[in-house]
Design a protein around this motif. Structure first.
Motif, PDB file in Angstrom:
ATOM      1  N   LYS A 180       0.855  -1.194   0.000  1.00 55.49           N
ATOM      2  CA  LYS A 180       0.000   0.000   0.000  1.00 55.49           C
ATOM      3  C   LYS A 180       0.891   1.245   0.000  1.00 55.49           C
ATOM      4  N   ALA A 189       6.671  14.724   5.308  1.00 54.44           N
ATOM      5  CA  ALA A 189       6.274  14.608   6.717  1.00 54.44           C
ATOM      6  C   ALA A 189       5.024  13.749   6.820  1.00 54.44           C
ATOM      7  N   GLY A 190       4.878  12.785   5.935  1.00 53.48           N
ATOM      8  CA  GLY A 190       3.664  11.978   5.924  1.00 53.48           C
ATOM      9  C   GLY A 190       2.518  12.847   5.445  1.00 53.48           C
ATOM     10  N   ASN A 193      -7.706  14.092   7.566  1.00 53.35           N
ATOM     11  CA  ASN A 193      -8.782  13.829   6.607  1.00 53.35           C
ATOM     12  C   ASN A 193     -10.055  14.504   7.085  1.00 53.35           C
ATOM     13  N   GLY A 221      -6.124  13.743   0.617  1.00 57.09           N
ATOM     14  CA  GLY A 221      -5.327  13.455  -0.578  1.00 57.09           C
ATOM     15  C   GLY A 221      -6.169  13.496  -1.838  1.00 57.09           C
ATOM     16  N   LYS A 222      -7.351  12.925  -1.712  1.00 60.93           N
ATOM     17  CA  LYS A 222      -8.276  12.875  -2.845  1.00 60.93           C
ATOM     18  C   LYS A 222      -8.698  14.298  -3.220  1.00 60.93           C
ATOM     19  N   GLU A 226      -2.432  18.179   9.864  1.00 60.77           N
ATOM     20  CA  GLU A 226      -2.146  17.077  10.787  1.00 60.77           C
ATOM     21  C   GLU A 226      -0.708  17.223  11.274  1.00 60.77           C
TER      22      GLU A 226
HETATM   23  N1  EPU Z   1      -6.594   9.477  -3.158  1.00 60.26           N
HETATM   24  C1  EPU Z   1      -6.665  10.123  -4.333  1.00 60.26           C
HETATM   25  N2  EPU Z   1      -5.629  10.893  -4.756  1.00 60.26           N
HETATM   26  C2  EPU Z   1      -4.522  11.024  -4.022  1.00 60.26           C
HETATM   27  C3  EPU Z   1      -4.399  10.373  -2.789  1.00 60.26           C
HETATM   28  C4  EPU Z   1      -5.462   9.591  -2.347  1.00 60.26           C
HETATM   29  O1  EPU Z   1      -7.679  10.024  -5.028  1.00 60.26           O
HETATM   30  O2  EPU Z   1      -3.605  11.760  -4.465  1.00 60.26           O
HETATM   31  C5  EPU Z   1      -7.647   8.646  -2.693  1.00 60.26           C
HETATM   32  C6  EPU Z   1      -7.239   7.179  -2.577  1.00 60.26           C
HETATM   33  O3  EPU Z   1      -7.365   6.515  -3.821  1.00 60.26           O
HETATM   34  C7  EPU Z   1      -8.161   6.663  -1.530  1.00 60.26           C
HETATM   35  C8  EPU Z   1      -8.410   7.867  -0.608  1.00 60.26           C
HETATM   36  O4  EPU Z   1      -8.019   8.994  -1.357  1.00 60.26           O
HETATM   37  O5  EPU Z   1      -9.403   6.287  -2.108  1.00 60.26           O
HETATM   38  C9  EPU Z   1      -7.617   7.743   0.691  1.00 60.26           C
HETATM   39  O6  EPU Z   1      -6.230   7.665   0.394  1.00 60.26           O
HETATM   40  P1  EPU Z   1      -5.258   6.659   1.175  1.00 60.26           P
HETATM   41  O7  EPU Z   1      -5.822   5.308   1.131  1.00 60.26           O
HETATM   42  O8  EPU Z   1      -3.901   6.839   0.638  1.00 60.26           O
HETATM   43  O9  EPU Z   1      -5.363   7.062   2.657  1.00 60.26           O
HETATM   44  P2  EPU Z   1      -5.202   8.496   3.333  1.00 60.26           P
HETATM   45  O10 EPU Z   1      -6.448   8.735   4.080  1.00 60.26           O
HETATM   46  O11 EPU Z   1      -4.791   9.523   2.381  1.00 60.26           O
HETATM   47  C10 EPU Z   1      -4.253   7.488   5.510  1.00 60.26           C
HETATM   48  C11 EPU Z   1      -3.377   8.083   6.537  1.00 60.26           C
HETATM   49  C12 EPU Z   1      -1.890   7.798   6.194  1.00 60.26           C
HETATM   50  C13 EPU Z   1      -1.680   6.300   6.042  1.00 60.26           C
HETATM   51  C14 EPU Z   1      -2.607   5.815   4.951  1.00 60.26           C
HETATM   52  C15 EPU Z   1      -2.442   4.353   4.676  1.00 60.26           C
HETATM   53  C16 EPU Z   1      -4.436  10.128   7.329  1.00 60.26           C
HETATM   54  C17 EPU Z   1      -4.505  11.626   7.242  1.00 60.26           C
HETATM   55  N3  EPU Z   1      -3.580   9.513   6.539  1.00 60.26           N
HETATM   56  O12 EPU Z   1      -4.029   8.198   4.313  1.00 60.26           O
HETATM   57  O13 EPU Z   1      -1.161   8.236   7.263  1.00 60.26           O
HETATM   58  O14 EPU Z   1      -0.341   6.020   5.732  1.00 60.26           O
HETATM   59  O15 EPU Z   1      -3.951   6.118   5.363  1.00 60.26           O
HETATM   60  O16 EPU Z   1      -3.083   3.579   5.582  1.00 60.26           O
HETATM   61  O17 EPU Z   1      -5.158   9.560   8.110  1.00 60.26           O
HETATM   62  C18 EPU Z   1      -0.015  10.087   8.079  1.00 60.26           C
HETATM   63  O18 EPU Z   1      -0.881  10.148   8.938  1.00 60.26           O
HETATM   64  O19 EPU Z   1       0.966  10.865   8.044  1.00 60.26           O
HETATM   65  C19 EPU Z   1      -0.152   9.104   7.045  1.00 60.26           C
HETATM   66  C20 EPU Z   1       0.656   9.055   5.995  1.00 60.26           C
END
Ligand code: EPU
Length: 764
Positions: A673, A684-685, A690, A697-698, A756
């Motif tokens: 993943k 910085a992650g 969210n 990210g989305k 965050e």
């Molecule tokens: N997505 C997009 N475009 C992007 C990025 C993401 O469309 O550029 C979509 C993905 O396809 C997915 C959704 O957005 O449907 C969520 O993305 P992702 O699964 O990558 O999870 P995230 O919510 O962005 C969270 C944590 C991360 C952790 C990942 C993996 C938060 C803010 N972030 O990311 O944690 O690594 O899940 O489990 O909760 C952190 O906290 O620093 C961090 C990196």
């Protein structure tokens, strides 16, 4: 002497007049003011600055004006002005217009001196120390000399003194503007002659001409340093020369020199006759020479050698001449006024002889003209320094010359083959650069005639605290000054931590907390720095990084894993696998350590830290330890309030027994993943939490901001919630980019994004 000179001498030393000094706060002018007050004149003075000296002189009767107004000098019968005074000065102009008598500082000094048997100390280097030493030795020898030296000399009380009882007047001559040619002393002491002040003189020959004229105007003896070839060549032929130095043919000769830490012992000979042993409590071979000059002078004036030797032992020299600012078994900080290559060489030689491990130097070039003229010599002057930080030129009263800067000297030193030289154009940051290089055993030397010593003072003050911090963390702990936080954050951005401290156990952390509270020092805890954006000005106060020792330990007891705050989450995931405990595999994907994971309730793969926490051990604001079970703790999404005021020590996580293959497969899933959805570049992650509406990210992706950048800060093309550092990005750039994203989210989607990542520190 001309009739005018005789007139002036009578006016200044036998009459009671009204005299005004323009630029009275300067070190030279304040000395003249002091003499005039002691001679009984009504003295007024003006300067844009006041100083300790003007405060002292006011108590003695000086009428001081902190501005230059013609009216304040209306009653003056004589105006004395400093060479730093500009032609359009209102007092100078009005005195000129009304035809008032006006003289330069050196003219006034020469006239005052002519009322006594004058002894003038001249040369490019060591005048202040030597003239002070001469005045001190003659005073101890009972001759009641008057004196005038260019700096405050604690042992003499003041920089200038008129003693009606004595015959002699010892003064420091200033060759920088040719005014030594105004003097008609009885004796002179010539320390050295070489190229200097090339803003005034065309070359060495022009300098020598002034010295030759002075010799012609000297009625008595010419004491000169036999170790200086120019001084010897010019003075020997006078027929009245008396030489001193280390050379075998000097009339007064020093030998068997024993240079100790801050003192030197040596034997003194006059011709073949041994006069005895002297101990000088001022460091450096060059000062042995200066002392030999004083010994020659005092002996010829009839002071017994025993008396001379005794007073030399007592002598302490001027401020900013190898002045110890801080001294501990680990560090020695010394300030010196040296600003000419010859002086720098001599001071570095002394610094080296002190016997510490390394010599670190901070140097502020003085005057653009000198920097330009002596650039080659500067390039060769730092051979004995292990590290050199050069800052920009201190112009004094000069205007900048194009292309002349501290960089020019850095280039010369590097071209000469020195590998430890760097440039710090921002003077206020010099102490940081040098402080961060410090290792136990270092001597730090600040050099220059401007204000570089202030940087050393800041370093000294911080070092006092750093040493206390070191005592707290003990041998195995670490303390560093001004540690760049860009080295300790995954984003590779951030200014320095004033005090960077690495304790290795709970007792040390607890003591640190108590110390900071007592000393009112801000305390900030930093773990792996994976969720941190530090501003470019860095963090003031103590930045604690609990790591190594107890803090990295991971212990497994049945289904429970207890880990110190410094342990990496990834290590916990692997330790769990080794013990066949499942449920912690997601930790593999988080780049932080336990402390940060607790603080942020970090999460990945749909799991978050506190789902697995059983117990937390922490220290409160008084450094006392507590253990709390999960059900006693208040926890939110990406937020654990307890650690805002308290400091985690360790945490216990619960895993559940699981087949090894299942654990392996979940670890693999997490890795995949990460590999496929997150950037590998420095970040910085996730930057934003969210929001409820949709993953950040989305959102960023949909806003079309991927790959947009400010400077070297760029939104990752892989994942919209990551900002990556393309190399050398600043916090300012990062923050601008974050702001741009927030604005867009708000304007286009009505969503308030919340960061965050923790944003801390001061702007640069
Ligand atoms: N997505 C997009 N475009 C992007 C990025 C993401 O469309 O550029 C979509 C993905 O396809 C997915 C959704 O957005 O449907 C969520 O993305 P992702 O699964 O990558 O999870 P995230 O919510 O962005 C969270 C944590 C991360 C952790 C990942 C993996 C938060 C803010 N972030 O990311 O944690 O690594 O899940 O489990 O909760 C952190 O906290 O620093 C961090 C990196």
């Amino acid at each position: 002497m001309t009739t005018a000179d005789v007139d002036l001498a009578k006016f200044l030393t036998q009459e009671r007049r009204n005299v005004h000094l323009i630029g009275v706060a300067g070190s030279g002018m304040s000395g003249i003011a002091g003499l005039l007050l002691q001679l009984g004149h009504n003295v007024s003075g003006s300067d844009k600055l006041d100083s300790l000296e003007t405060n002292r002189l006011q108590r003695l009767g000086l009428k001081f004006y902190q501005q230059h107004r013609a009216a304040d000098a209306r009653d003056a019968e004589l105006v004395i002005y400093s060479s730093a005074i500009k032609k359009d000065n209102p007092i100078l102009k009005s005195a000129q217009e009304s035809g008032k008598r006006m003289v330069r500082r050196a003219e006034a000094l020469a006239a005052i001196m002519s009322a006594k048997r004058g002894i003038l100390v001249v040369g490019m280097h060591g005048k202040t120390t030597t003239s002070a030493m001469a005045a001190h030795v003659l005073r101890e020898g009972g001759l009641h000399p008057s004196h005038y030296v260019g700096a405050e000399i604690p042992i003499l009380g003041t920089n200038a003194h008129w003693d009606a009882r004595g015959e002699f007047f010892v003064a420091e001559g200033d060759e920088s503007d040719g005014t030594i040619a105004l003097f008609h002393p009885e004796h002179i002491l010539v320390l050295n002659i070489e190229e200097e002040h090339l803003d005034f003189y065309t070359d060495l020959a022009a300098i020598e001409k002034v010295f030759v004229q002075l010799i012609g105007q000297t009625s008595g003896k010419i004491f000169y340093c036999a170790d200086d070839s120019n001084a010897t060549r010019i003075c020997r032929s006078s027929g009245r020369g008396i030489s001193y130095g280390l050379s075998v043919n000097a009339d007064y000769r020093g030998s068997d020199i024993d240079l100790r830490n801050f003192a030197s012992a040596f034997c003194v000979y006059r011709g073949k006759e041994e006069l005895g042993k002297a101990i000088l409590n001022v460091p450096g071979e060059h000062n042995v020479r200066n002392a030999l000059g004083v010994i020659a002078l005092a002996t010829e004036l009839g002071v017994r050698f025993e008396k001379i030797a005794k007073s030399l032992t007592k002598f302490q020299h001027a401020r900013r001449r190898f002045e110890i600012k801080y001294d501990s078994p680990r560090f020695l900080l010394v300030d010196d006024y040296g600003h000419h290559p010859t002086e720098i060489n001599a001071t570095l030689k002394t610094a080296k002889s002190v016997g510490r491990k390394r010599v670190l130097t901070m140097f502020q070039p003085h005057r653009y003209s000198r920097t330009k003229a002596l650039r080659k010599e500067f390039g060769r002057a730092f051979d004995q320094a292990d590290r050199v930080v050069i800052t920009d030129v201190y112009g004094s009263n000069e205007s900048p010359i194009p292309d002349v800067s501290g960089q020019m000297i850095v280039d010369e030193i590097a071209a000469h083959g020195h590998r430890g030289v760097s440039y710090q154009p921002r003077l206020g940051w010099v102490h940081r650069d040098v402080g961060n290089m410090l290792e136990s055993g270092d001597l730090v030397l600040s050099l220059g005639a401007g204000n570089i010593h202030e940087q050393l003072s800041i370093l000294a003050a911080d070092l006092v605290i750093a040493e206390k911090l070191k005592e707290i963390v003990g041998e195995d702990g670490d303390v560093r000054l001004y540690e760049p936080l860009s080295k300790h954050t995954t984003l590779r951005v951030g200014g320095p931590a004033q005090f960077w401290v690495e304790p290795r156990n709970e007792a040390a952390l607890s003591e640190l907390i108590r110390f900071c509270r007592r000393e009112k020092l801000p305390l900030f805890i930093i773990g792996r720095g994976s969720n941190l954006l530090v501003r470019d000005g860095g963090i003031r106060g103590v930045v604690v990084h609990p790591s190594g020792g107890d803090f990295d330990k991971i212990d497994i007891d049945e289904n429970e894993i207890t880990a110190g705050v410094g342990a990496k989450l990834k290590e916990i995931a692997y330790a769990a696998r080794a013990a066949d405990l499942g449920g912690l595999e997601w930790m593999e994907g988080i780049p932080g350590a336990v402390g940060g994971a607790l603080r942020m309730n970090a999460g990945a793969m749909g799991a978050q830290t506190f789902e697995k926490v059983v117990r937390v051990r922490y220290l409160d604001g008084d450094g006392n330890a507590h253990d709390k079970n999960r059900d006693e703790l208040e926890v939110h999404y990406r937020h654990f309030p307890l650690l805002e005021e308290n400091f985690a020590v360790s945490a216990t996580f619960r895993g559940s027994p699981a087949p090894r293959e299942q654990i392996e497969s979940r670890l693999h899933e997490s890795q995949e993943k990460r590999r496929t959805t997150q950037p590998i570049a420095k970040s910085a992650g996730c930057i934003f939490k969210n929001p409820d509406e949709c993953p950040a990210g989305k959102l960023v992706d949909e806003l079309g901001l991927k790959n947009s950048s400010v400077g070297k800060a760029r939104v990752s093309e892989v994942h919209g919630n990551f900002i990556v550092n393309d190399g050398g990005a600043t916090a300012t750039e990062m923050l601008q980019l974050i702001d741009r994203i927030k604005q867009a989210a708000k304007n286009k989607r009505g969503i308030e994004l919340e960061t965050e990542v923790q944003i801390v520190g001061e702007s640069a």
